[in-house]
Motif scaffolding. Sequence first.
Motif, PDB file in Angstrom:
ATOM      1  N   ALA A  46      -3.468   7.276  19.377  1.00  0.00           N
ATOM      2  CA  ALA A  46      -3.300   7.539  21.207  1.00  0.00           C
ATOM      3  C   ALA A  46      -4.626   6.753  20.753  1.00  0.00           C
ATOM      4  O   ALA A  46      -5.870   6.295  20.537  1.00  0.00           O
ATOM      5  CB  ALA A  46      -3.905   9.070  20.993  1.00  0.00           C
ATOM      6  N   SER A  48      -5.828   6.562  24.414  1.00  0.00           N
ATOM      7  CA  SER A  48      -5.761   6.921  25.592  1.00  0.00           C
ATOM      8  C   SER A  48      -7.271   7.952  25.587  1.00  0.00           C
ATOM      9  O   SER A  48      -8.021   9.114  26.277  1.00  0.00           O
ATOM     10  CB  SER A  48      -4.943   7.781  26.159  1.00  0.00           C
ATOM     11  OG  SER A  48      -4.827   8.815  25.315  1.00  0.00           O
ATOM     12  N   SER A  62      -5.000  11.810  25.954  1.00  0.00           N
ATOM     13  CA  SER A  62      -3.920  12.174  26.551  1.00  0.00           C
ATOM     14  C   SER A  62      -2.911  12.259  25.769  1.00  0.00           C
ATOM     15  O   SER A  62      -2.856  11.359  24.974  1.00  0.00           O
ATOM     16  CB  SER A  62      -3.876  11.687  27.964  1.00  0.00           C
ATOM     17  OG  SER A  62      -2.999  10.857  28.344  1.00  0.00           O
ATOM     18  N   LEU A  63      -1.865  13.235  26.336  1.00  0.00           N
ATOM     19  CA  LEU A  63      -0.237  13.548  24.974  1.00  0.00           C
ATOM     20  C   LEU A  63       0.624  13.434  25.898  1.00  0.00           C
ATOM     21  O   LEU A  63       0.678  14.159  27.157  1.00  0.00           O
ATOM     22  CB  LEU A  63      -0.194  14.318  23.905  1.00  0.00           C
ATOM     23  CG  LEU A  63       1.066  14.376  22.839  1.00  0.00           C
ATOM     24  CD1 LEU A  63       0.931  13.521  22.287  1.00  0.00           C
ATOM     25  CD2 LEU A  63      -0.266  16.005  22.213  1.00  0.00           C
ATOM     26  N   GLY A  64       1.738  12.875  25.962  1.00  0.00           N
ATOM     27  CA  GLY A  64       3.231  13.081  26.708  1.00  0.00           C
ATOM     28  C   GLY A  64       3.887  14.935  26.570  1.00  0.00           C
ATOM     29  O   GLY A  64       4.297  15.137  25.651  1.00  0.00           O
ATOM     30  N   THR A  65       4.103  15.031  27.661  1.00  0.00           N
ATOM     31  CA  THR A  65       4.686  16.355  28.158  1.00  0.00           C
ATOM     32  C   THR A  65       5.959  16.394  26.480  1.00  0.00           C
ATOM     33  O   THR A  65       5.702  17.504  26.551  1.00  0.00           O
ATOM     34  CB  THR A  65       5.150  16.652  29.303  1.00  0.00           C
ATOM     35  OG1 THR A  65       6.144  15.547  29.829  1.00  0.00           O
ATOM     36  CG2 THR A  65       4.387  16.466  29.668  1.00  0.00           C
ATOM     37  N   LEU A  70       2.599  18.011  20.942  1.00  0.00           N
ATOM     38  CA  LEU A  70       2.329  18.707  22.129  1.00  0.00           C
ATOM     39  C   LEU A  70       1.853  20.820  21.802  1.00  0.00           C
ATOM     40  O   LEU A  70       0.907  20.526  21.755  1.00  0.00           O
ATOM     41  CB  LEU A  70       2.999  18.813  23.456  1.00  0.00           C
ATOM     42  CG  LEU A  70       1.806  19.201  24.262  1.00  0.00           C
ATOM     43  CD1 LEU A  70       1.051  18.386  24.918  1.00  0.00           C
ATOM     44  CD2 LEU A  70       3.042  18.787  26.215  1.00  0.00           C
ATOM     45  N   ARG A 132      -7.031  21.819  28.895  1.00  0.00           N
ATOM     46  CA  ARG A 132      -5.975  21.273  28.780  1.00  0.00           C
ATOM     47  C   ARG A 132      -5.209  20.503  30.364  1.00  0.00           C
ATOM     48  O   ARG A 132      -4.964  21.923  31.039  1.00  0.00           O
ATOM     49  CB  ARG A 132      -4.417  21.608  28.113  1.00  0.00           C
ATOM     50  CG  ARG A 132      -4.630  21.390  26.453  1.00  0.00           C
ATOM     51  CD  ARG A 132      -4.043  22.235  26.245  1.00  0.00           C
ATOM     52  NE  ARG A 132      -4.587  24.137  26.149  1.00  0.00           N
ATOM     53  CZ  ARG A 132      -5.576  23.934  25.487  1.00  0.00           C
ATOM     54  NH1 ARG A 132      -6.987  23.590  25.043  1.00  0.00           N
ATOM     55  NH2 ARG A 132      -6.059  25.761  25.611  1.00  0.00           N
ATOM     56  N   ASP A 137       3.174  13.078  33.579  1.00  0.00           N
ATOM     57  CA  ASP A 137       4.262  13.058  32.173  1.00  0.00           C
ATOM     58  C   ASP A 137       3.169  13.262  31.019  1.00  0.00           C
ATOM     59  O   ASP A 137       3.992  13.288  29.912  1.00  0.00           O
ATOM     60  CB  ASP A 137       5.647  11.930  32.495  1.00  0.00           C
ATOM     61  CG  ASP A 137       4.775  10.291  32.084  1.00  0.00           C
ATOM     62  OD1 ASP A 137       3.814  10.043  31.838  1.00  0.00           O
ATOM     63  OD2 ASP A 137       5.685   9.561  32.069  1.00  0.00           O
ATOM     64  N   HIS A 138       2.075  14.223  31.355  1.00  0.00           N
ATOM     65  CA  HIS A 138       0.917  13.891  29.950  1.00  0.00           C
ATOM     66  C   HIS A 138       0.703  15.166  30.216  1.00  0.00           C
ATOM     67  O   HIS A 138       0.328  15.397  31.060  1.00  0.00           O
ATOM     68  CB  HIS A 138       0.103  12.540  30.032  1.00  0.00           C
ATOM     69  CG  HIS A 138       0.909  11.346  29.738  1.00  0.00           C
ATOM     70  ND1 HIS A 138       1.778  10.586  29.674  1.00  0.00           N
ATOM     71  CD2 HIS A 138       0.068  10.822  28.130  1.00  0.00           C
ATOM     72  CE1 HIS A 138       1.977  10.177  28.639  1.00  0.00           C
ATOM     73  NE2 HIS A 138       1.265  10.132  27.995  1.00  0.00           N
TER      74      HIS A 138
END
Length: 168
Positions: A46, A48, A62-65, A70, A132, A137-138
């Motif tokens: 990551a 981010s 952050s992490l993509g949905t 996830l 969270r 889209d994250h």
Amino acid sequence: MNTSSPRATSREFDSAHFRQALSQFATGVTVITTRLADGSFRGLTASSFNSVSLNPPLVLWSLGTGANSLPIFSGNSHYVINVLSADQAHLAKLFSTRTEDPFGTVEYELSRTGQPILKGCTAWFECHNRSRYPEGDHVIFVGEVEHCEFAGNAPLVFHGGQFKGLLK
């Protein structure tokens, strides 16, 4: 306090151009690691990562949905943010692919809560998974830092779609 606003961009917004513009901002590179209930480890690359607060000590990433990991990171109580050193681009690439078990080929030690800390990193932050927030889209993860260390090595950065090591 409600901080949300109505949508600001037009429908004609060029996402590809936006992505190219973002690539001009050099970011540090991290590998976020955690331990699953069955004792196995997971990690992902990551860029981010950012600080949020000194008191309490908070950081975010952050992490993509759509990411397969996830549910793992959303459900675990702790994780470690490993800030990669200039000579660790191979780890950034390794943890950005869907290999079976990258931990079989890397050196690590365990944190106080049993999370994997990658050896040779310039810094690491052991975090409690505090909150969270889904955005776009994250999902933004806010971690409360319980312990951290640093070696002061030159960091690995990502700029213009490439990994680059800074000189120290």
